[in-house]
Design a protein around this motif. Structure first.
Motif, PDB file in Angstrom:
ATOM      1  N   PHE A  21      10.271 -29.008  42.618  1.00 14.62           N
ATOM      2  CA  PHE A  21      10.777 -28.048  43.603  1.00 14.62           C
ATOM      3  C   PHE A  21      12.140 -28.454  44.160  1.00 14.62           C
ATOM      4  O   PHE A  21      12.994 -27.612  44.411  1.00 14.62           O
ATOM      5  N   SER A  22      12.351 -29.757  44.329  1.00 12.56           N
ATOM      6  CA  SER A  22      13.663 -30.191  44.825  1.00 12.56           C
ATOM      7  C   SER A  22      14.743 -29.989  43.768  1.00 12.56           C
ATOM      8  O   SER A  22      15.881 -29.628  44.088  1.00 12.56           O
ATOM      9  N   ALA A  23      14.408 -30.184  42.494  1.00 12.87           N
ATOM     10  CA  ALA A  23      15.369 -29.911  41.412  1.00 12.87           C
ATOM     11  C   ALA A  23      15.692 -28.418  41.370  1.00 12.87           C
ATOM     12  O   ALA A  23      16.849 -28.030  41.171  1.00 12.87           O
ATOM     13  N   GLN A  24      14.688 -27.590  41.574  1.00  9.46           N
ATOM     14  CA  GLN A  24      14.918 -26.140  41.607  1.00  9.46           C
ATOM     15  C   GLN A  24      15.816 -25.791  42.792  1.00  9.46           C
ATOM     16  O   GLN A  24      16.698 -24.943  42.679  1.00  9.46           O
ATOM     17  N   GLY A  25      15.612 -26.443  43.922  1.00  8.23           N
ATOM     18  CA  GLY A  25      16.480 -26.232  45.086  1.00  8.23           C
ATOM     19  C   GLY A  25      17.910 -26.686  44.830  1.00  8.23           C
ATOM     20  O   GLY A  25      18.863 -26.072  45.326  1.00  8.23           O
ATOM     21  N   ILE A  30      23.910 -26.078  43.725  1.00  4.91           N
ATOM     22  CA  ILE A  30      24.964 -26.205  42.709  1.00  4.91           C
ATOM     23  C   ILE A  30      25.629 -24.863  42.464  1.00  4.91           C
ATOM     24  O   ILE A  30      26.858 -24.762  42.383  1.00  4.91           O
ATOM     25  N   GLU A  31      24.841 -23.805  42.368  1.00 10.51           N
ATOM     26  CA  GLU A  31      25.415 -22.472  42.152  1.00 10.51           C
ATOM     27  C   GLU A  31      26.169 -21.991  43.378  1.00 10.51           C
ATOM     28  O   GLU A  31      27.169 -21.276  43.255  1.00 10.51           O
ATOM     29  N   LEU A  32      25.736 -22.374  44.574  1.00  6.75           N
ATOM     30  CA  LEU A  32      26.463 -22.041  45.807  1.00  6.75           C
ATOM     31  C   LEU A  32      27.846 -22.690  45.788  1.00  6.75           C
ATOM     32  O   LEU A  32      28.853 -22.051  46.119  1.00  6.75           O
ATOM     33  N   ILE A  33      27.909 -23.933  45.356  1.00  8.54           N
ATOM     34  CA  ILE A  33      29.193 -24.637  45.276  1.00  8.54           C
ATOM     35  C   ILE A  33      30.076 -24.023  44.192  1.00  8.54           C
ATOM     36  O   ILE A  33      31.271 -23.822  44.406  1.00  8.54           O
ATOM     37  N   LYS A  37      28.593 -18.367  46.750  1.00  4.56           N
ATOM     38  CA  LYS A  37      27.664 -17.381  47.309  1.00  4.56           C
ATOM     39  C   LYS A  37      26.239 -17.814  46.976  1.00  4.56           C
ATOM     40  O   LYS A  37      25.989 -18.478  45.975  1.00  4.56           O
ATOM     41  N   ILE A  38      25.325 -17.408  47.844  1.00  2.07           N
ATOM     42  CA  ILE A  38      23.923 -17.781  47.658  1.00  2.07           C
ATOM     43  C   ILE A  38      23.252 -16.752  46.754  1.00  2.07           C
ATOM     44  O   ILE A  38      23.357 -15.547  46.986  1.00  2.07           O
ATOM     45  N   ASN A  39      22.571 -17.258  45.735  1.00  2.00           N
ATOM     46  CA  ASN A  39      21.791 -16.410  44.841  1.00  2.00           C
ATOM     47  C   ASN A  39      20.391 -17.010  44.772  1.00  2.00           C
ATOM     48  O   ASN A  39      20.157 -17.980  44.058  1.00  2.00           O
ATOM     49  N   PHE A  40      19.462 -16.412  45.520  1.00  2.00           N
ATOM     50  CA  PHE A  40      18.116 -16.959  45.622  1.00  2.00           C
ATOM     51  C   PHE A  40      17.335 -16.874  44.316  1.00  2.00           C
ATOM     52  O   PHE A  40      16.271 -17.476  44.197  1.00  2.00           O
ATOM     53  N   ARG A  41      17.856 -16.165  43.337  1.00  2.00           N
ATOM     54  CA  ARG A  41      17.179 -16.111  42.030  1.00  2.00           C
ATOM     55  C   ARG A  41      17.097 -17.486  41.380  1.00  2.00           C
ATOM     56  O   ARG A  41      16.219 -17.732  40.559  1.00  2.00           O
ATOM     57  N   TYR A  42      18.036 -18.377  41.731  1.00  2.00           N
ATOM     58  CA  TYR A  42      18.023 -19.713  41.142  1.00  2.00           C
ATOM     59  C   TYR A  42      16.812 -20.527  41.590  1.00  2.00           C
ATOM     60  O   TYR A  42      16.480 -21.529  40.977  1.00  2.00           O
ATOM     61  N   LEU A  43      16.152 -20.097  42.650  1.00  2.00           N
ATOM     62  CA  LEU A  43      14.954 -20.803  43.095  1.00  2.00           C
ATOM     63  C   LEU A  43      13.763 -20.572  42.163  1.00  2.00           C
ATOM     64  O   LEU A  43      12.815 -21.356  42.150  1.00  2.00           O
ATOM     65  N   VAL A  44      13.822 -19.495  41.381  1.00  2.00           N
ATOM     66  CA  VAL A  44      12.699 -19.176  40.492  1.00  2.00           C
ATOM     67  C   VAL A  44      13.140 -18.975  39.049  1.00  2.00           C
ATOM     68  O   VAL A  44      12.342 -18.563  38.208  1.00  2.00           O
ATOM     69  N   SER A  45      14.382 -19.281  38.738  1.00  2.00           N
ATOM     70  CA  SER A  45      14.890 -19.026  37.393  1.00  2.00           C
ATOM     71  C   SER A  45      14.658 -20.219  36.465  1.00  2.00           C
ATOM     72  O   SER A  45      14.512 -21.355  36.909  1.00  2.00           O
ATOM     73  N   GLU A 121      16.570  -3.008  29.458  1.00  2.33           N
ATOM     74  CA  GLU A 121      16.882  -4.308  30.055  1.00  2.33           C
ATOM     75  C   GLU A 121      17.447  -5.239  28.994  1.00  2.33           C
ATOM     76  O   GLU A 121      16.958  -5.289  27.870  1.00  2.33           O
ATOM     77  N   ARG A 122      18.466  -5.970  29.369  1.00  2.00           N
ATOM     78  CA  ARG A 122      19.054  -6.954  28.455  1.00  2.00           C
ATOM     79  C   ARG A 122      18.113  -8.149  28.323  1.00  2.00           C
ATOM     80  O   ARG A 122      17.336  -8.445  29.210  1.00  2.00           O
ATOM     81  N   LEU A 123      18.217  -8.834  27.179  1.00  2.00           N
ATOM     82  CA  LEU A 123      17.424 -10.036  26.966  1.00  2.00           C
ATOM     83  C   LEU A 123      17.916 -11.147  27.878  1.00  2.00           C
ATOM     84  O   LEU A 123      19.124 -11.277  28.123  1.00  2.00           O
ATOM     85  N   LYS A 124      17.011 -11.960  28.364  1.00  2.00           N
ATOM     86  CA  LYS A 124      17.369 -13.073  29.239  1.00  2.00           C
ATOM     87  C   LYS A 124      18.008 -14.176  28.403  1.00  2.00           C
ATOM     88  O   LYS A 124      17.420 -14.655  27.436  1.00  2.00           O
ATOM     89  N   GLU A 125      19.216 -14.579  28.780  1.00  2.00           N
ATOM     90  CA  GLU A 125      19.968 -15.551  27.997  1.00  2.00           C
ATOM     91  C   GLU A 125      19.802 -16.978  28.498  1.00  2.00           C
ATOM     92  O   GLU A 125      19.920 -17.923  27.732  1.00  2.00           O
ATOM     93  N   LEU A 126      19.557 -17.139  29.774  1.00  2.00           N
ATOM     94  CA  LEU A 126      19.449 -18.487  30.332  1.00  2.00           C
ATOM     95  C   LEU A 126      17.981 -18.909  30.320  1.00  2.00           C
ATOM     96  O   LEU A 126      17.266 -18.771  31.293  1.00  2.00           O
ATOM     97  N   LEU A 127      17.533 -19.411  29.186  1.00  2.00           N
ATOM     98  CA  LEU A 127      16.133 -19.804  29.023  1.00  2.00           C
ATOM     99  C   LEU A 127      15.957 -21.314  29.023  1.00  2.00           C
ATOM    100  O   LEU A 127      14.995 -21.835  29.557  1.00  2.00           O
TER     101      LEU A 127
END
Length: 152
Positions: A21-25, A30-33, A37-45, A121-127
């Protein structure tokens, strides 16, 4: 029900989840830096820096090694499980992400040439992860475990 409650006293499980969970956080930070901007999708991506899966299995194997012994069968199982998860994250899922990117490009070119509108829907690229993201996730998991197990 009493046996179920004992799960929450399992130090290795708690430390492994904490590492994950801390790595996910960290992905959010990292994406904010990077994008300011904050993108909360990174918490579950899936995918991205660092690999939360690698952090989880790294902490798991380290915790098992510290508590059960580095020569124990339990450590061997946890270590091999970690290798499989990290190989999958950097190998199979990374390749699937590259294929999705190519398929999305082909679809974009096809739709552009034919002037059709497509709402699919486009295919998810960041897997998956790059090997560097896996190593950083693994290092994060080992570090979290080494710092936390003695405290618990």
């Amino acid at each position: 029900m009493q046996d179920f409650a004992t799960i929450f006293h399992n130090k290795i499980l708690l430390v492994s989840l904490m590492a994950c969970f801390s790595a996910q956080g960290l992905k959010l930070i990292i994406e904010l830096i990077r994008h300011r901007k904050i993108n909360f999708r990174y918490l579950v991506s899936t995918g991205g820096m660092p690999s939360a899966h690698s952090a989880l299995v790294g902490a798991l194997a380290t915790g098992v090694g510290l508590t059960r012994g580095w020569e124990s069968p339990e450590f061997a199982i946890a270590c091999l499980f970690a290798v499989i998860v990290m190989y999958d994250a950097a190998g199979v899922r990374q390749a699937a992400g590259k294929q999705a990117r190519i398929l999305n490009q082909l679809l974009d070119e096809f739709l552009h040439d034919t002037h059709h509108l497509n709402t699919e829907e486009r295919l998810k690229e960041l897997l998956g992860h790059t090997p560097f993201q896996v190593v950083i996730g693994l290092s994060w998991g080992i570090g979290v475990c080494l710092l936390t197990i003695p405290v618990l």
